[in-house]
Scaffold this motif. Structure first.
Motif, PDB file in Angstrom:
ATOM      1  N   UNK A  60     -19.761  36.218  44.919  1.00 21.84           N
ATOM      2  CA  UNK A  60     -19.974  36.472  45.956  1.00 21.84           C
ATOM      3  C   UNK A  60     -19.328  35.915  47.428  1.00 21.84           C
ATOM      4  N   UNK A  61     -19.840  36.078  48.865  1.00 22.06           N
ATOM      5  CA  UNK A  61     -19.581  35.631  49.858  1.00 22.06           C
ATOM      6  C   UNK A  61     -20.579  34.595  50.891  1.00 22.06           C
ATOM      7  N   UNK A  62     -19.880  33.611  50.887  1.00 19.88           N
ATOM      8  CA  UNK A  62     -20.883  31.657  51.089  1.00 19.88           C
ATOM      9  C   UNK A  62     -21.177  31.461  49.948  1.00 19.88           C
ATOM     10  N   UNK A  63     -20.785  31.786  48.563  1.00 21.39           N
ATOM     11  CA  UNK A  63     -20.909  30.964  47.402  1.00 21.39           C
ATOM     12  C   UNK A  63     -20.045  30.308  47.115  1.00 21.39           C
ATOM     13  N   UNK A  64     -20.584  29.030  47.139  1.00 20.14           N
ATOM     14  CA  UNK A  64     -19.968  27.727  46.783  1.00 20.14           C
ATOM     15  C   UNK A  64     -18.875  27.573  45.850  1.00 20.14           C
ATOM     16  N   UNK A  65     -17.407  27.464  46.356  1.00 17.02           N
ATOM     17  CA  UNK A  65     -16.192  27.203  45.521  1.00 17.02           C
ATOM     18  C   UNK A  65     -16.691  25.942  43.651  1.00 17.02           C
ATOM     19  N   UNK A  66     -15.940  24.799  45.600  1.00 16.12           N
ATOM     20  CA  UNK A  66     -15.813  23.890  45.499  1.00 16.12           C
ATOM     21  C   UNK A  66     -16.405  22.635  45.324  1.00 16.12           C
ATOM     22  N   UNK A  67     -16.389  21.171  44.834  1.00 11.22           N
ATOM     23  CA  UNK A  67     -17.314  20.157  46.043  1.00 11.22           C
ATOM     24  C   UNK A  67     -15.992  19.653  46.941  1.00 11.22           C
ATOM     25  N   UNK A  68     -15.752  19.151  47.724  1.00  9.21           N
ATOM     26  CA  UNK A  68     -14.831  18.521  47.912  1.00  9.21           C
ATOM     27  C   UNK A  68     -15.237  17.371  49.264  1.00  9.21           C
ATOM     28  N   UNK A  69     -14.876  16.013  48.289  1.00  9.57           N
ATOM     29  CA  UNK A  69     -15.346  14.789  49.323  1.00  9.57           C
ATOM     30  C   UNK A  69     -14.425  14.899  50.313  1.00  9.57           C
ATOM     31  N   UNK A  70     -15.184  14.601  51.527  1.00  9.23           N
ATOM     32  CA  UNK A  70     -14.185  14.591  52.971  1.00  9.23           C
ATOM     33  C   UNK A  70     -14.554  12.798  53.295  1.00  9.23           C
ATOM     34  N   UNK A  71     -15.080  11.844  52.892  1.00  9.68           N
ATOM     35  CA  UNK A  71     -14.485  10.916  53.584  1.00  9.68           C
ATOM     36  C   UNK A  71     -13.116  10.198  53.684  1.00  9.68           C
ATOM     37  N   UNK A  72     -12.845   9.634  54.112  1.00 10.07           N
ATOM     38  CA  UNK A  72     -11.597   9.300  55.235  1.00 10.07           C
ATOM     39  C   UNK A  72     -10.906   7.978  54.218  1.00 10.07           C
ATOM     40  N   UNK A  73     -10.100   8.173  54.227  1.00 12.57           N
ATOM     41  CA  UNK A  73      -9.047   6.450  53.613  1.00 12.57           C
ATOM     42  C   UNK A  73      -8.155   5.963  54.265  1.00 12.57           C
ATOM     43  N   UNK A  74      -8.574   4.581  53.945  1.00 11.79           N
ATOM     44  CA  UNK A  74      -8.486   3.772  55.172  1.00 11.79           C
ATOM     45  C   UNK A  74      -6.962   3.732  54.704  1.00 11.79           C
ATOM     46  N   UNK A  75      -6.302   2.941  55.343  1.00 12.88           N
ATOM     47  CA  UNK A  75      -4.878   2.039  55.141  1.00 12.88           C
ATOM     48  C   UNK A  75      -5.028   1.457  54.340  1.00 12.88           C
ATOM     49  N   UNK A  76      -5.707   0.047  53.605  1.00 14.78           N
ATOM     50  CA  UNK A  76      -5.786  -0.079  52.460  1.00 14.78           C
ATOM     51  C   UNK A  76      -6.498   0.542  51.094  1.00 14.78           C
ATOM     52  N   UNK A  77      -5.969   2.047  51.449  1.00 15.99           N
ATOM     53  CA  UNK A  77      -6.617   3.038  50.190  1.00 15.99           C
ATOM     54  C   UNK A  77      -8.350   2.766  49.985  1.00 15.99           C
ATOM     55  N   UNK A  78      -8.855   2.475  50.935  1.00 10.36           N
ATOM     56  CA  UNK A  78     -10.640   1.935  50.713  1.00 10.36           C
ATOM     57  C   UNK A  78     -11.046   3.232  51.060  1.00 10.36           C
ATOM     58  N   UNK A  79     -12.207   4.038  50.949  1.00 10.74           N
ATOM     59  CA  UNK A  79     -13.087   4.753  51.738  1.00 10.74           C
ATOM     60  C   UNK A  79     -13.706   4.706  52.476  1.00 10.74           C
TER      61      UNK A  79
END
Length: 246
Positions: A64-83
């Motif tokens: 349905x419209x507005x139904x969640x489909x996926x969960x996405x982590x929006x944390x950024x990744x630093x140059x050292x590979x850390x969130x």
């Protein structure tokens, strides 16, 4: 009057015929079944980039419209590979290490100052004892000089054999050598006292220098943490606005 009505009717009829043959119009055709997206795919683009964590629907499931489909982590990744979270935790850990260094530095500074003061006190005690020994040794040298002079006079008068005169001369030389050794020890002891006093005076300066360096590093980490938190808050605020507008 009749002929005017006939002319108007003929004009309207001609106009309708022209519109039917020259103008385009949308054709409506009834159809049964389900709609399929172009090329068989429907693109769903997230408002914010990130890492796919979980899938909340299965293939072919009706949504349905507005139904969640996926969960996405929006944390950024630093140059050292850390969130972002890992990076902030790393910054906090480094700050804790610097604070621990400050505590250890203060404790070590107190111990070093106490040790230097104790050493200076011990050296002062040695200096006083050495001064007493030097005074006694000067008296011994003076006594040996007096005995040698008396025996030399007796030897010249024939009342003292040359062997006794030589023994008194050797005794004087021995006492003088001991006095020279005590004088040299006293000079070295004074140099040690002056060095310890200088170290005692310089120790607080060394401590303040090391403390300032650690505090600058700690302040830099605190600034970096504050900047990252501000950027993360601003990013999440923009993302929330995007979700609400969507």
């Amino acid at each position: 009057m009749i002929w005017l009505l006939v002319a108007l009717s003929s004009f309207l009829t001609l106009l309708i015929l022209i519109m039917l043959f020259t103008m385009d119009y949308t054709r409506r055709i009834p159809a049964h079944g389900s709609l399929q997206p172009n090329l068989g795919l429907a693109q769903a683009t997230p408002l914010q980039g990130g890492v796919l964590m979980t899938r909340l629907v299965s293939e072919g499931q009706q949504v349905m419209r507005g139904q969640p489909l996926f969960t996405i982590s929006t944390e950024r990744i630093t140059k050292l590979g850390e969130t972002t979270t890992e990076s902030l935790l790393s910054l906090r850990k480094r700050q804790d290490n610097f604070r621990s260094e400050l505590d250890n530095l203060a404790r070590l500074n107190g111990e070093q100052i106490a040790a230097l003061r104790q050493k200076l006190q011990d050296l002062e005690v040695q200096r006083k004892q050495l001064e007493t020994e030097r005074t006694l040794q000067r008296s011994r040298v003076q006594s040996a000089q007096a005995q040698l002079a008396r025996y030399q006079a007796l030897g010249q008068s024939g009342f003292a054999p040359p062997q006794q005169v030589q023994e008194k001369s050797d005794a004087l030389l021995e006492q003088q050598a001991r006095l020279v050794a005590l004088e040299r020890t006293a000079t070295e002891l004074v140099a040690q006292i002056n060095a310890v006093r200088a170290d005692t005076e310089l120790q607080p300066r060394h401590y303040e220098t090391q403390k300032s360096n650690i505090e600058r590093s700690l302040y830099s980490l605190q600034q970096e943490q504050g900047d990252r938190v501000s950027i993360e808050v601003l990013r999440k605020s923009r993302m929330d606005k995007g979700f609400r507008s969507a």
